[in-house]
Design a protein around this motif. Structure first.
Motif, PDB file in Angstrom:
ATOM      1  N   MET A   1      99.883  40.093  16.599  1.00 45.97           N
ATOM      2  CA  MET A   1     100.472  39.098  17.495  1.00 45.97           C
ATOM      3  C   MET A   1      99.666  38.994  18.792  1.00 45.97           C
ATOM      4  N   LEU A   2      99.331  40.155  19.355  1.00 45.10           N
ATOM      5  CA  LEU A   2      98.577  40.162  20.602  1.00 45.10           C
ATOM      6  C   LEU A   2      97.209  39.538  20.418  1.00 45.10           C
ATOM      7  N   ALA A   3      96.559  39.834  19.272  1.00 44.31           N
ATOM      8  CA  ALA A   3      95.238  39.274  19.009  1.00 44.31           C
ATOM      9  C   ALA A   3      95.291  37.761  18.881  1.00 44.31           C
ATOM     10  N   SER A   4      96.401  37.215  18.348  1.00 47.00           N
ATOM     11  CA  SER A   4      96.512  35.770  18.179  1.00 47.00           C
ATOM     12  C   SER A   4      96.624  35.047  19.520  1.00 47.00           C
ATOM     13  N   VAL A   5      97.047  35.766  20.559  1.00 47.87           N
ATOM     14  CA  VAL A   5      97.106  35.189  21.904  1.00 47.87           C
ATOM     15  C   VAL A   5      95.796  35.410  22.639  1.00 47.87           C
ATOM     16  N   ARG A   6      95.269  36.629  22.509  1.00 50.46           N
ATOM     17  CA  ARG A   6      94.039  36.965  23.220  1.00 50.46           C
ATOM     18  C   ARG A   6      92.861  36.098  22.781  1.00 50.46           C
ATOM     19  N   GLY A   7      92.713  35.932  21.456  1.00 50.68           N
ATOM     20  CA  GLY A   7      91.554  35.224  20.931  1.00 50.68           C
ATOM     21  C   GLY A   7      91.428  33.809  21.463  1.00 50.68           C
ATOM     22  N   PRO A   8      92.423  32.948  21.267  1.00 53.65           N
ATOM     23  CA  PRO A   8      92.320  31.579  21.791  1.00 53.65           C
ATOM     24  C   PRO A   8      92.143  31.524  23.303  1.00 53.65           C
ATOM     25  N   ALA A   9      92.850  32.406  24.023  1.00 57.97           N
ATOM     26  CA  ALA A   9      92.695  32.425  25.486  1.00 57.97           C
ATOM     27  C   ALA A   9      91.257  32.761  25.867  1.00 57.97           C
ATOM     28  N   LEU A  10      90.682  33.737  25.182  1.00 58.46           N
ATOM     29  CA  LEU A  10      89.293  34.112  25.445  1.00 58.46           C
ATOM     30  C   LEU A  10      88.356  32.952  25.148  1.00 58.46           C
ATOM     31  N   ALA A  11      88.587  32.279  24.024  1.00 62.90           N
ATOM     32  CA  ALA A  11      87.720  31.167  23.642  1.00 62.90           C
ATOM     33  C   ALA A  11      87.777  30.038  24.663  1.00 62.90           C
ATOM     34  N   VAL A  12      88.978  29.679  25.108  1.00 64.84           N
ATOM     35  CA  VAL A  12      89.144  28.569  26.058  1.00 64.84           C
ATOM     36  C   VAL A  12      88.481  28.877  27.394  1.00 64.84           C
ATOM     37  N   VAL A  13      88.602  30.135  27.845  1.00 63.59           N
ATOM     38  CA  VAL A  13      88.060  30.508  29.155  1.00 63.59           C
ATOM     39  C   VAL A  13      86.547  30.660  29.103  1.00 63.59           C
ATOM     40  N   THR A  14      86.037  31.290  28.044  1.00 65.34           N
ATOM     41  CA  THR A  14      84.618  31.646  28.017  1.00 65.34           C
ATOM     42  C   THR A  14      83.700  30.520  27.586  1.00 65.34           C
ATOM     43  N   LEU A  15      84.186  29.576  26.796  1.00 67.80           N
ATOM     44  CA  LEU A  15      83.302  28.510  26.311  1.00 67.80           C
ATOM     45  C   LEU A  15      82.660  27.721  27.454  1.00 67.80           C
ATOM     46  N   PRO A  16      83.432  27.191  28.408  1.00 70.12           N
ATOM     47  CA  PRO A  16      82.774  26.447  29.499  1.00 70.12           C
ATOM     48  C   PRO A  16      81.869  27.330  30.354  1.00 70.12           C
ATOM     49  N   LEU A  17      82.264  28.590  30.542  1.00 68.39           N
ATOM     50  CA  LEU A  17      81.407  29.482  31.337  1.00 68.39           C
ATOM     51  C   LEU A  17      80.093  29.753  30.631  1.00 68.39           C
ATOM     52  N   SER A  18      80.135  29.991  29.334  1.00 68.63           N
ATOM     53  CA  SER A  18      78.908  30.253  28.587  1.00 68.63           C
ATOM     54  C   SER A  18      77.991  29.037  28.613  1.00 68.63           C
ATOM     55  N   ILE A  19      78.565  27.858  28.424  1.00 69.76           N
ATOM     56  CA  ILE A  19      77.762  26.633  28.452  1.00 69.76           C
ATOM     57  C   ILE A  19      77.133  26.432  29.828  1.00 69.76           C
ATOM     58  N   LEU A  20      77.919  26.642  30.878  1.00 71.60           N
ATOM     59  CA  LEU A  20      77.418  26.456  32.243  1.00 71.60           C
ATOM     60  C   LEU A  20      76.288  27.428  32.561  1.00 71.60           C
ATOM     61  N   LEU A  21      76.505  28.698  32.281  1.00 71.50           N
ATOM     62  CA  LEU A  21      75.489  29.703  32.610  1.00 71.50           C
ATOM     63  C   LEU A  21      74.230  29.516  31.767  1.00 71.50           C
ATOM     64  N   PHE A  22      74.381  29.123  30.519  1.00 59.97           N
ATOM     65  CA  PHE A  22      73.209  28.876  29.673  1.00 59.97           C
ATOM     66  C   PHE A  22      72.404  27.692  30.207  1.00 59.97           C
ATOM     67  N   THR A  23      73.101  26.649  30.596  1.00 63.57           N
ATOM     68  CA  THR A  23      72.416  25.462  31.135  1.00 63.57           C
ATOM     69  C   THR A  23      71.707  25.784  32.438  1.00 63.57           C
ATOM     70  N   LEU A  24      72.393  26.478  33.335  1.00 60.83           N
ATOM     71  CA  LEU A  24      71.786  26.832  34.626  1.00 60.83           C
ATOM     72  C   LEU A  24      70.589  27.760  34.441  1.00 60.83           C
ATOM     73  N   SER A  25      70.678  28.679  33.486  1.00 55.29           N
ATOM     74  CA  SER A  25      69.559  29.590  33.231  1.00 55.29           C
ATOM     75  C   SER A  25      68.335  28.823  32.748  1.00 55.29           C
ATOM     76  N   LEU A  26      68.545  27.892  31.807  1.00 54.80           N
ATOM     77  CA  LEU A  26      67.414  27.111  31.295  1.00 54.80           C
ATOM     78  C   LEU A  26      66.793  26.250  32.394  1.00 54.80           C
ATOM     79  N   VAL A  27      67.648  25.615  33.198  1.00 49.92           N
ATOM     80  CA  VAL A  27      67.135  24.778  34.286  1.00 49.92           C
ATOM     81  C   VAL A  27      66.328  25.601  35.277  1.00 49.92           C
ATOM     82  N   ALA A  28      66.834  26.789  35.645  1.00 51.50           N
ATOM     83  CA  ALA A  28      66.124  27.646  36.589  1.00 51.50           C
ATOM     84  C   ALA A  28      64.774  28.079  36.029  1.00 51.50           C
ATOM     85  N   ILE A  29      64.721  28.410  34.736  1.00 51.89           N
ATOM     86  CA  ILE A  29      63.465  28.830  34.116  1.00 51.89           C
ATOM     87  C   ILE A  29      62.467  27.670  34.071  1.00 51.89           C
TER      88      ILE A  29
END
Length: 365
Positions: A1-29
């Motif tokens: 039960m706990l995993a079913s809540v944690r997983g989607p919450a993690l996905a929703v929070v981390t997806l935009p952050l991962s995309i943002l940091l990846f984009t900024l890293s490529l632009v900086a390089i």
């Protein structure tokens, strides 16, 4: 039960952050050749490292998997201004962990995102994160080489400082007294026939000077290697040290026997520094010294020392503190030091030095 809540919450929070940091890293390089990337890359990568460290903590908390940080340590001093910014950029680009973090981001925003939404696959997401964010064998080896290089320099610096101290103590103390004795003996030789009474007074003074010079030489030798440590071993030497402290020290020492002389000396002087700091700076009314042999320590068998006081707390491991010097000296033996000293106290300092007791033949077991 706990995993079913944690997983989607993690996905929703981390997806935009991962995309943002990846984009900024490529632009900086990409912008490195025109100079803008030199300014942009360090803050972007520091943000990425904080993000990756947070994921390492989540993997440990949710998946029970340890993911050590792979980053190379920063130099003790970095230049300021533009030069410092260029140095930071170069150090980041040379660190393999920087590129592993960047490579992890697209994996996290794809495979990690999908597995986070499927509770049965969430452990697979943890395993994937661990594999991509933990240090490789080559990185661990490189870090160890850097650590050995650093501790070798520390050992050389400590030895040079100790030699300068010995030279200064000899020059200002015993040597000065011996020179004065030589001059006094010359004057006595001239006075012994025409003023015997004065010659006797000078002989008595020369005798006092010789006794003081001998005391200073004994103190100097004791500072290099205490006789009680050589004759009776580390437990008795630490008990004698505790008895000499102005604040009451309750000592509980359990060691199986003798250890290699450099290890015993390092532990002795580390404890001496810790007890002296507690007596001088903490305002403690009581100090507790616990020393034992930890056979199952994480880094292998080790001498473990804990010094606790009921003082005001607020101790620090900053570069200018005595504790920082203790930690540097212990690092020469692969030793570590941990500090807990909240404002208001109490202060607890724990150190571990890898060691094996000597057998009857005098070799480490």
């Amino acid at each position: 039960m706990l995993a079913s809540v944690r997983g989607p919450a993690l996905a929703v929070v981390t997806l935009p952050l991962s995309i943002l940091l990846f984009t900024l890293s490529l632009v900086a390089i990409v912008l490195l050749p025109v100079g803008i990337g030199v300014v942009a890359l360090p803050p972007v990568q520091h943000a990425l490292r904080r993000y990756a460290n947070q994921r390492r903590r989540l993997v440990r908390a949710w998946g029970g998997l340890e993911v050590p940080e792979p980053y190379r340590p920063w130099p003790r001093r970095l230049s300021g201004g533009v030069v410092g910014q260029v140095e930071r950029c170069v150090l980041l680009l040379k660190d393999p962990a920087t590129w592993r973090d960047i490579a992890w981001l697209p994996v996290d925003m794809t495979a990690g995102f999908v597995t986070a939404f499927l509770p049965p696959l969430l452990p697979l997401n943890h395993q994937l994160t661990k594999r991509m964010l933990e240090p490789t064998r080559e990185m661990l080896l490189a870090r160890r080489v850097e650590q050995l290089y650093e501790t070798r320099h520390d050992a050389v610096d400590s030895s040079a400082a100790e030699l300068r101290r010995i030279e200064r103590d000899l020059h200002d103390g015993a040597q000065a007294r011996l020179v004065a004795m030589g001059m006094s003996l010359g004057a006595i030789e001239a006075l012994v026939e025409r003023d015997p009474a004065r010659a006797k007074e000078m002989i008595a003074q020369a005798r006092e000077n010789s006794a003081e010079a001998l005391t200073e030489l004994r103190d100097l030798v004791r500072g290099i290697h205490p006789p009680v440590l050589a004759e009776r071993g580390l437990p008795d030497a630490l008990r004698a040290l505790a008895l000499r402290m102005p604040a009451p020290v309750e000592a509980d020492i359990e060691l199986p026997g003798r250890f290699e002389e450099p290890v015993e000396t390092a532990v002795y002087f580390a404890v001496s520094e810790l007890l002296t700091n507690a007596a001088k700076h903490s305002g403690a009314s009581r100090v507790w010294l616990d020393v034992l042999y930890a056979r199952s320590a994480p880094g292998g068998p080790a001498i473990r020392v804990t010094v606790t006081d009921d003082g005001k707390g607020g101790a620090s491991l900053d570069g200018g503190s005595g504790l920082h010097g203790v930690r540097r000296r212990l690092a020469q033996f692969d030793g570590v030091l941990a500090l807990s000293s909240p404002a208001g106290g109490p202060t607890m300092i724990t150190l571990e030095v890898p060691a094996d007791p000597l057998d009857d033949a005098g070799t480490a077991g």
